[in-house]
Scaffold this active site. Structure first.
Site, short mmCIF file in Angstrom:
data_model
loop_
_atom_site.label_atom_id
_atom_site.label_comp_id
_atom_site.label_asym_id
_atom_site.label_seq_id
_atom_site.Cartn_x
_atom_site.Cartn_y
_atom_site.Cartn_z
N HIS A 81 -22.15 -3.05 -5.85
CA HIS A 81 -22.89 -2.13 -4.96
C HIS A 81 -22.27 -2.20 -3.57
O HIS A 81 -22.05 -3.28 -3.06
CB HIS A 81 -24.36 -2.56 -4.93
N CYS A 115 -22.98 4.13 -4.75
CA CYS A 115 -24.23 4.37 -4.03
C CYS A 115 -23.93 5.36 -2.91
O CYS A 115 -23.47 4.99 -1.82
CB CYS A 115 -24.83 3.08 -3.47
N HIS A 143 -26.00 5.67 -7.70
CA HIS A 143 -27.26 5.77 -6.97
C HIS A 143 -27.24 7.09 -6.22
O HIS A 143 -26.38 7.29 -5.35
CB HIS A 143 -27.40 4.64 -5.94
N ASP A 149 -32.57 6.90 -5.69
CA ASP A 149 -32.79 5.70 -4.90
C ASP A 149 -33.66 6.09 -3.71
O ASP A 149 -33.58 7.21 -3.21
CB ASP A 149 -31.39 5.22 -4.45
N HIS A 150 -34.48 5.15 -3.27
CA HIS A 150 -35.27 5.30 -2.05
C HIS A 150 -35.96 6.65 -1.87
O HIS A 150 -35.52 7.49 -1.08
CB HIS A 150 -34.39 5.08 -0.80
N TYR A 207 -39.21 2.21 -2.95
CA TYR A 207 -39.40 2.42 -4.39
C TYR A 207 -40.78 2.98 -4.73
O TYR A 207 -41.49 2.46 -5.59
CB TYR A 207 -39.08 1.13 -5.15
C1 DNO Z 1 -31.75 -1.39 -2.27
C2 DNO Z 1 -30.77 -1.57 -3.34
C3 DNO Z 1 -29.95 -2.84 -3.22
C4 DNO Z 1 -29.23 -3.09 -4.53
C5 DNO Z 1 -28.42 -4.35 -4.55
C6 DNO Z 1 -27.58 -4.41 -5.79
O1 DNO Z 1 -32.60 -0.58 -2.37
O2 DNO Z 1 -29.97 -0.47 -3.47
O3 DNO Z 1 -30.77 -3.90 -2.91
O4 DNO Z 1 -30.14 -3.21 -5.55
O5 DNO Z 1 -27.62 -4.44 -3.43
O6 DNO Z 1 -27.02 -5.67 -5.92
#
Ligand code: DNO
Length: 386
Positions: A240, A278, A305, A348-349, A365
């Site tokens: 990531h 990501c 992501h 994500d988020h 989340y």
């Molecule tokens: C946050 C996530 C990160 C991710 C880690 C993967 O929302 O995108 O914490 O899970 O960095 O190792």
């Protein structure tokens, strides 16, 4: 792309049957109760896998199998921790769970200063305020030489903030930066820990003398060590990127942009050494052209992501709508649908919206916010495929 969702295990308030109803196909999760560095047993993996499959879903991605700090800074117990990591991977491989996300960020994973930043429409999102971050670094953490990392104007604004910031705002800042965003992802600092700032200082001290080059060397060693077990079981590791993609707290961060990613993919040039694309993290760095990076790195991407940010004129950044911002997710989806169409993606988020506000979700989340974003991305995928 496969539609997946980050689920925090059997204790998650968002249940697997709920996810079925909203069109999720695959689950992204981890053995969240196993402390960082300990072995993931085959039994525990199989138990969780069966639970997911009984709900009509599949365990698509592990996020994360955390890399212990002593592996990253090459501490005394590094060999033992590496051996444990390999056994956990072997057990995942035996269970057939073969996409593993991790990161190589020292001490601190993702960083935000505000977990409930209000939007005009009544919803809220995460936010990174550059001056408040500098305030934490210089005036709360009081890191040696911290001021050297900021411009004169930034230091002037930090001093102005110091005159007006309340004690409860300071506590909220500590909570956002080093507690609430961290506990559920790497366990370095957990909610309820006494004096998290002191704990954080001690963690930073572990990296004295570790610069970019040393961290790169340790990452290369880590990857070389685990590649044989990955080859044997067909496991795809996917790192990531650093969030945000820049140096913080004087720590080296080595997955921040195209040059870094090219370096790490070539340093261990093995298809099992891959990337978590990501879009959100990458988009928070003005040096990153996210659609161009998707084109370049799609073949070595194992997990995506979908998230976007906007960088403001003052250097702050805010989570953007999934249809807007520097992540350019429409272009990103188009690229992956063409070049890597089976790759798992998760939104994500999400924002906090409607009933989300009354629940206590891990920051970023939420349920309705992420469901809304998933529907948007599903629409984009359908349009792109048509
Ligand atoms: C946050 C996530 C990160 C991710 C880690 C993967 O929302 O995108 O914490 O899970 O960095 O190792």
């Amino acid at each position: 792309m496969e539609k997946t969702w980050r689920w925090f295990g059997k204790k998650d308030k968002i249940t697997l049957p709920m996810l079925r109803q909203i069109g999720v196909e695959g689950i992204v999760t981890a053995l969240h109760d196993v402390p960082n560095g300990e072995i993931w047993t085959l039994d525990a993996i199989l138990d969780l896998k069966k639970h997911i499959e009984d709900a009509g879903l599949r365990w698509s991605v592990v996020e994360s199998l955390p890399v212990s700090e002593a592996i990253k800074y090459a501490g005394d117990d590094c060999e033992q921790l590496l051996a444990n990591y390999e056994i956990s991977l072997e057990n995942l491989g035996k269970a057939g769970v073969t996409t593993v996300c991790y990161n190589f960020m020292p001490v601190i994973d993702w960083v935000r200063t505000d977990l409930d930043h209000p939007w005009d429409d009544g919803s809220s999102s995460l936010y990174f305020d550059k001056i408040r971050f500098a305030y934490f670094d210089c005036c709360i953490l009081k890191r040696d030489d911290a001021e050297k990392d900021y411009s004169e104007d930034e230091i002037r604004r930090v001093r102005e903030l110091d005159k007006v910031i309340s004690e409860s705002e300071k506590d909220a800042l500590i909570d956002a930066i080093i507690v609430k965003t961290q506990g559920f992802v790497n366990g370095n600092i957990r909610e309820g820990d006494q004096n998290p700032v002191e704990l954080f200082r001690r963690l930073l001290d572990l990296y004295k003398g570790i610069d970019r080059d040393k961290l790169r060397l340790n990452m290369k060693r880590f990857l070389e060590c685990i590649m044989p077990v990955c080859e044997k079981y067909g496991i795809n590791m996917c790192v990531h990127p650093d969030d945000p993609p820049r140096q913080l707290f004087g720590l080296p961060r080595i997955v921040t942009g195209s040059d870094d990613i090219r370096w790490l993919l070539q340093a261990v040039d093995n298809p099992h050494n891959g990337l978590t694309f990501c879009a959100g993290s990458l988009s928070a760095g003005l040096h990153n052209d996210v659609p161009q990076m998707a084109e370049e790195f799609a073949p070595r991407t194992r997990f995506v992501h979908l998230r976007s940010t906007n960088v403001l004129d003052n250097g702050d950044f805010i989570e953007a709508s999934h249809l807007e911002g520097r992540g350019h997710l429409i272009d990103v989806v188009r690229t992956f649908e063409k070049k890597n169409p089976n790759v798992p993606m998760r939104v994500d988020h999400g924002r906090l919206m409607l009933d989300d506000k009354e629940k206590t979700y891990n920051p970023g989340y939420s349920f309705l916010g992420r469901m809304f974003a998933l529907a948007q991305m599903e629409g984009v995928m359908a349009a792109v495929r048509n």
